[in-house]
Design a protein around this motif. Structure first.
Motif, PDB file in Angstrom:
ATOM      1  N   LEU A  71      -0.905   3.376   9.622  1.00  0.00           N
ATOM      2  CA  LEU A  71       0.610   3.504   9.492  1.00  0.00           C
ATOM      3  C   LEU A  71       0.885   4.371   8.367  1.00  0.00           C
ATOM      4  N   LEU A  72       1.944   5.484   8.518  1.00  0.00           N
ATOM      5  CA  LEU A  72       2.376   5.858   7.208  1.00  0.00           C
ATOM      6  C   LEU A  72       3.885   5.371   7.213  1.00  0.00           C
ATOM      7  N   LEU A  73       4.453   5.036   5.874  1.00  0.00           N
ATOM      8  CA  LEU A  73       5.595   4.584   5.751  1.00  0.00           C
ATOM      9  C   LEU A  73       6.177   5.504   4.980  1.00  0.00           C
ATOM     10  N   GLU A  74       7.260   6.105   5.161  1.00  0.00           N
ATOM     11  CA  GLU A  74       8.224   7.161   4.617  1.00  0.00           C
ATOM     12  C   GLU A  74       9.343   6.209   4.448  1.00  0.00           C
ATOM     13  N   MET A  90      11.422   7.689  -1.463  1.00  0.00           N
ATOM     14  CA  MET A  90      10.605   6.309  -1.994  1.00  0.00           C
ATOM     15  C   MET A  90       9.082   7.039  -1.797  1.00  0.00           C
ATOM     16  N   PRO A  91       7.961   6.445  -2.425  1.00  0.00           N
ATOM     17  CA  PRO A  91       6.748   6.810  -2.481  1.00  0.00           C
ATOM     18  C   PRO A  91       6.264   6.515  -1.018  1.00  0.00           C
ATOM     19  N   ILE A  92       5.422   7.545  -0.692  1.00  0.00           N
ATOM     20  CA  ILE A  92       4.976   7.049   0.721  1.00  0.00           C
ATOM     21  C   ILE A  92       3.620   6.170   0.669  1.00  0.00           C
ATOM     22  N   PHE A  93       3.525   5.182   1.430  1.00  0.00           N
ATOM     23  CA  PHE A  93       2.562   4.354   1.613  1.00  0.00           C
ATOM     24  C   PHE A  93       1.455   4.381   2.903  1.00  0.00           C
ATOM     25  N   VAL A  94       0.330   4.527   2.796  1.00  0.00           N
ATOM     26  CA  VAL A  94      -0.539   4.254   4.247  1.00  0.00           C
ATOM     27  C   VAL A  94      -1.097   2.931   4.333  1.00  0.00           C
ATOM     28  N   LEU A  95      -0.538   2.413   5.470  1.00  0.00           N
ATOM     29  CA  LEU A  95      -0.808   0.892   5.534  1.00  0.00           C
ATOM     30  C   LEU A  95      -1.615   0.485   6.924  1.00  0.00           C
ATOM     31  N   SER A  96      -2.384  -0.632   6.814  1.00  0.00           N
ATOM     32  CA  SER A  96      -3.085  -1.020   8.216  1.00  0.00           C
ATOM     33  C   SER A  96      -1.937  -1.324   9.137  1.00  0.00           C
ATOM     34  N   SER A  97      -2.543  -0.822  10.594  1.00  0.00           N
ATOM     35  CA  SER A  97      -1.556  -1.004  11.495  1.00  0.00           C
ATOM     36  C   SER A  97      -1.580  -2.510  12.058  1.00  0.00           C
ATOM     37  N   GLU A 119       6.316  -4.867   2.867  1.00  0.00           N
ATOM     38  CA  GLU A 119       5.539  -5.459   3.868  1.00  0.00           C
ATOM     39  C   GLU A 119       5.701  -5.127   5.203  1.00  0.00           C
ATOM     40  N   VAL A 120       4.598  -4.768   5.809  1.00  0.00           N
ATOM     41  CA  VAL A 120       4.823  -4.437   7.355  1.00  0.00           C
ATOM     42  C   VAL A 120       4.000  -5.684   8.038  1.00  0.00           C
TER      43      VAL A 120
END
Length: 124
Positions: A71-74, A90-97, A119-120
């Motif tokens: 997932l890409l969180l913007e 905010m900084p962009i995070f790439v997270l596990s789905s 936290e997702v």
């Protein structure tokens, strides 16, 4: 025949409801003077964005599925103060789905430290 049709409709709605589940997003922004702990907000797979507010600040987060595994969180944060307003991409995070945490800390010994944590969680 009616029972089969109802059963198939039930399975279809259950599958639709499962496909519509999304994510819960928790955000914290901390600096030397304060800590903003935004209330958790939900992001559905169809809506893809959500907001949360704490104090005079609003966080808008957008999740985009990348490849089925990530997932890409913007995010954007805006605050209203007595002496003015602020806005920050905010900084962009790439997270596990499958659910994930990430944080970024900026600063050094001579400057104030700023920390952005997310936290997702996958919703059932």
């Amino acid at each position: 025949m009616k029972i089969k049709l109802l059963f198939l409709l039930g399975i279809g709605f259950h599958g639709f409801a499962f496909a519509e589940s999304g994510y819960e997003v928790l955000v914290t922004v901390k600096d030397a003077k304060s800590e903003l702990v935004f209330p958790a907000f939900d992001v559905s797979k169809t809506n893809k964005s959500g907001t949360s507010q704490v104090g005079g600040c609003t966080y808008l987060g957008k999740l985009t599925e990348q490849d089925g595994a990530s997932l890409l969180l913007e995010g954007q944060m805006s605050c209203v103060y007595e002496d003015g307003n602020s806005y920050m991409d905010m900084p962009i995070f790439v997270l596990s789905s499958k659910g994930d945490r990430a944080s970024m800390e900026l600063g050094d010994d001579e400057t104030e430290t700023w920390k952005y944590s997310v936290e997702v969680k996958v919703l059932p």
